[in-house]
Design an enzyme around this catalytic site. Structure first.
Site, mmCIF file in Angstrom:
data_model
loop_
_atom_site.group_PDB
_atom_site.id
_atom_site.type_symbol
_atom_site.label_atom_id
_atom_site.label_comp_id
_atom_site.label_asym_id
_atom_site.label_seq_id
_atom_site.Cartn_x
_atom_site.Cartn_y
_atom_site.Cartn_z
ATOM 1 N N ASN A 60 38.636 40.843 35.791
ATOM 2 C CA ASN A 60 37.211 40.528 35.866
ATOM 3 C C ASN A 60 36.482 41.230 34.735
ATOM 4 O O ASN A 60 36.863 42.325 34.322
ATOM 5 C CB ASN A 60 36.620 41.000 37.198
ATOM 6 C CG ASN A 60 36.974 40.098 38.353
ATOM 7 O OD1 ASN A 60 37.316 38.942 38.174
ATOM 8 N ND2 ASN A 60 36.887 40.626 39.560
ATOM 9 N N ARG A 90 41.446 35.603 40.206
ATOM 10 C CA ARG A 90 42.495 36.403 39.549
ATOM 11 C C ARG A 90 43.845 36.238 40.235
ATOM 12 O O ARG A 90 44.860 36.055 39.581
ATOM 13 C CB ARG A 90 42.094 37.886 39.510
ATOM 14 C CG ARG A 90 40.956 38.173 38.542
ATOM 15 C CD ARG A 90 40.555 39.630 38.581
ATOM 16 N NE ARG A 90 40.159 39.989 39.936
ATOM 17 C CZ ARG A 90 40.201 41.212 40.440
ATOM 18 N NH1 ARG A 90 40.628 42.230 39.715
ATOM 19 N NH2 ARG A 90 39.802 41.445 41.668
#
Length: 89
Positions: A37, A19
């Site tokens: 996520n 990320r």
């Protein structure tokens, strides 16, 4: 002209800085949107920018950061939404 892609990245993509690396890449190439996520272990991205910018992100997603193992990247073009920047959710 702006387009938006919703992208799903599967593989070993959680716990490997995917990320944060996506955020850095998106900012570098001038995209807006977010990355987060998913409960199934995948990473979900909504990104808005030009077709060339989005294609560059897709190519990057296929490799990801150093410790990631990407098994699949799928994306769909969707109607563009308003975003203020690019963020991790």
């Amino acid at each position: 002209m702006s387009q938006q892609y919703n992208i799903i990245v599967k593989g070993k993509v959680q716990g490997v800085w995917y990320r944060k690396s996506t955020l850095e890449k998106a900012v570098e190439i001038g995209l807006i949107g977010f990355v987060k996520n998913q409960p199934d272990g995948s990473v979900y991205i909504e990104a808005k920018g030009t077709k060339n910018q989005l294609e560059e992100l897709i190519e990057w997603c296929k490799v990801g950061p150093e410790y990631a193992r990407v098994d699949a990247v799928t994306f769909t073009e969707v109607p563009a939404q308003a975003f203020d920047g690019f963020e991790i959710l």
